[in-house]
Design a protein around this motif. Structure first.
Motif, mmCIF file in Angstrom:
data_model
loop_
_atom_site.group_PDB
_atom_site.id
_atom_site.type_symbol
_atom_site.label_atom_id
_atom_site.label_comp_id
_atom_site.label_asym_id
_atom_site.label_seq_id
_atom_site.Cartn_x
_atom_site.Cartn_y
_atom_site.Cartn_z
ATOM 1 N N UNK A 93 0.682 -1.279 0.203
ATOM 2 C CA UNK A 93 -0.269 -0.095 0.229
ATOM 3 C C UNK A 93 0.884 1.944 -0.067
ATOM 4 N N UNK A 94 1.961 1.423 0.871
ATOM 5 C CA UNK A 94 3.077 2.172 0.455
ATOM 6 C C UNK A 94 3.028 2.687 -0.160
ATOM 7 N N UNK A 95 3.828 1.498 -1.136
ATOM 8 C CA UNK A 95 4.369 2.058 -2.234
ATOM 9 C C UNK A 95 3.243 2.334 -4.010
ATOM 10 N N UNK A 96 2.770 1.977 -3.646
ATOM 11 C CA UNK A 96 1.158 2.264 -4.631
ATOM 12 C C UNK A 96 0.705 3.350 -4.253
ATOM 13 N N UNK A 97 1.053 4.684 -2.630
ATOM 14 C CA UNK A 97 0.668 5.712 -1.863
ATOM 15 C C UNK A 97 1.937 6.531 -2.891
ATOM 16 N N UNK A 98 3.364 6.040 -3.313
ATOM 17 C CA UNK A 98 4.063 7.733 -4.269
ATOM 18 C C UNK A 98 4.387 7.158 -5.338
ATOM 19 N N UNK A 99 3.983 5.580 -6.365
ATOM 20 C CA UNK A 99 4.096 5.838 -7.357
ATOM 21 C C UNK A 99 2.662 4.566 -8.270
ATOM 22 N N UNK A 100 2.817 5.004 -9.552
ATOM 23 C CA UNK A 100 1.946 4.361 -9.804
ATOM 24 C C UNK A 100 1.867 2.507 -10.222
ATOM 25 N N UNK A 101 1.380 2.224 -10.285
ATOM 26 C CA UNK A 101 1.293 -0.065 -10.668
ATOM 27 C C UNK A 101 1.048 -0.423 -11.635
ATOM 28 N N UNK A 102 2.162 -0.498 -11.888
ATOM 29 C CA UNK A 102 2.145 -1.097 -13.738
ATOM 30 C C UNK A 102 0.468 -2.552 -13.474
ATOM 31 N N UNK A 103 -0.428 -2.068 -14.359
ATOM 32 C CA UNK A 103 -1.079 -3.473 -13.768
ATOM 33 C C UNK A 103 -0.994 -4.721 -14.355
ATOM 34 N N UNK A 104 0.103 -4.892 -15.011
ATOM 35 C CA UNK A 104 0.283 -6.157 -14.962
ATOM 36 C C UNK A 104 1.765 -6.056 -14.180
ATOM 37 N N UNK A 105 1.892 -5.542 -13.215
ATOM 38 C CA UNK A 105 2.566 -5.617 -12.481
ATOM 39 C C UNK A 105 3.325 -7.335 -11.267
ATOM 40 N N UNK A 106 4.780 -7.764 -11.815
ATOM 41 C CA UNK A 106 4.844 -8.480 -10.564
ATOM 42 C C UNK A 106 4.952 -8.737 -9.422
#
Length: 394
Positions: A93-106
């Motif tokens: 959640x902390x990562x997603x709060x700062x950067x966009x997450x690719x829809x196909x992220x591993x």
């Protein structure tokens, strides 16, 4: 902290690859071959407080490299499967709060196949993990004990099957060329492993690293490793069996069905950017078109104190020179079956790979140039990869 380095050539030095590495340093026991930054901690500790420190360090890096899209997250260690699923979820959640997450992220988490940790798999999947990498290391109980592993073969096989039923993708590791192991024994063991694997497997030839228990035993004459010739035979057998099973090597120690390669590790080998958070974590980041090499305090509780005091646990932040960038590209990229783009090497390093050195290595069958212009190390050259890289970097 040092920030020495020359001004780098103009132009974009990135390749669009960006990931996050999360290092969880705690282990239930220290394996005798392991030289990673792992620590055995007895008793309870404030896991939630550590997770808050990871969030703070992520915020520090996000201020330095805003606007990135995360293509992969990797929880390594140590033993990340000792974490509570809610801790993994909070860090994601902390990562997603700062950067966009690719829809196909591993999103990969390393795990040990003990029955207690395997029971957490469903929780990790719900938290956002979509790939696990299991540290099986052997499919024989005797060698497992010698390697300091705390699980049995039955537990390992059960954990692999459970992971395959829960996660979209999974992998597991084995160690070969162990003391007293024969080629016939490894052929039987690897054949079993390839029947068990689905899509990806990592196979590491045992090396003795300074600072490990195995290093001390070898120096005392109590641990005898296979010689160089036998080690080469182990490697050749490994390549033959994996290729026959449809999991050819895409990197010197990693094998996959095409399309099932580890995206996070490809990011490293293709010399992309990655944030490294947690005790002892390393990173490579482009800040103002300069590539920074970062490293954090290794001792977990000292790292935690540093983060509380200043928002990060970094002990190193060096700006790489042109030459250092080029050398790192060679070291990482030539591990890959796809090789490297010489034009990118020239762009990063400010110099070209010498034609004479390429011709000499081609003449002895160690490198080849592909139709797309990429330079790669051959099967014959892979066992002496370090020497090949040194020759090209000279």
């Amino acid at each position: 902290m040092s920030t020495s380095g020359a001004a780098l050539p103009a132009g974009d030095r990135g390749n669009g690859l960006f990931g996050v590495y999360v290092h969880w340093p705690f282990c239930a026991a220290k394996c005798p071959y392991c030289d990673f930054n792992s620590h055995v901690h007895r008793g309870a500790f404030d896991e939630a407080g550590f997770v808050a420190a990871y969030a703070a360090e992520l915020a520090h890096f996000a201020a330095l490299v805003p606007g990135r899209t995360v293509q992969s997250v990797f929880f390594g260690g140590g033993t990340p499967s000792l974490m509570q699923p809610r801790s993994v979820e909070a860090i994601l959640d902390a990562i997603a709060a700062h950067w966009q997450i690719d829809r196909n992220a591993e999103v990969t988490l390393e795990a040990n196949p003990t029955s207690v940790e395997a029971e957490r798999f469903r929780g990790y999947r719900a938290a956002g993990v979509n790939r696990v990498s299991l540290g099986v290391q052997s499919l024989r109980d005797g060698p497992l004990a010698e390697l300091g592993r705390r699980h049995t073969v039955d537990e390992a096989v059960a954990a692999v099957h459970l992971a395959q039923s829960i996660f979209e993708r999974s992998s597991f590791d084995l160690i070969y060329a162990r003391p007293r192991q024969t080629l016939a024994e490894w052929q039987d063991e690897l054949t079993e492993a390839l029947w068990l694997a689905q899509g990806h497997i990592s196979l590491y030839q045992l090396t003795i690293e300074m600072g490990t228990r195995f290093y001390d035993l070898q120096r005392a004459g109590k641990l005898v490793m296979p010689g160089e010739e036998l080690g080469a035979e182990f490697y050749e057998l490994t390549q033959e069996l994996t290729a026959r099973a449809g999991l050819p090597a895409y990197e010197i120690s990693n094998h996959a069905v095409p399309g099932q390669e580890s995206r996070h590790n490809l990011l490293y080998w293709r010399y992309g950017e990655y944030v490294g958070v947690g005790p002892g974590a390393h990173g490579r980041l482009l800040i103002g078109n300069q590539r920074h090499a970062t490293a954090a305090e290794k001792l977990p509780f000292e790292w935690h104190k540093k983060v509380l005091a200043r928002g990060h646990g970094l002990t190193t932040d060096d700006i790489l020179t042109w030459e250092e960038e080029g050398d790192e590209l060679l070291v990482m990229g030539l591990r890959l079956r796809e090789g490297i783009d010489p034009a990118r090497f020239a762009h990063l390093s400010g110099r070209r790979i010498a034609d004479r050195q390429v011709r000499e290595l081609q003449a002895i069958g160690f490198v080849e140039t592909l139709p797309n212009g990429f330079l790669r190390v051959t099967d014959k050259g892979w066992p002496v990869l370090d020497a090949v890289v040194a020759d090209l970097a000279a």
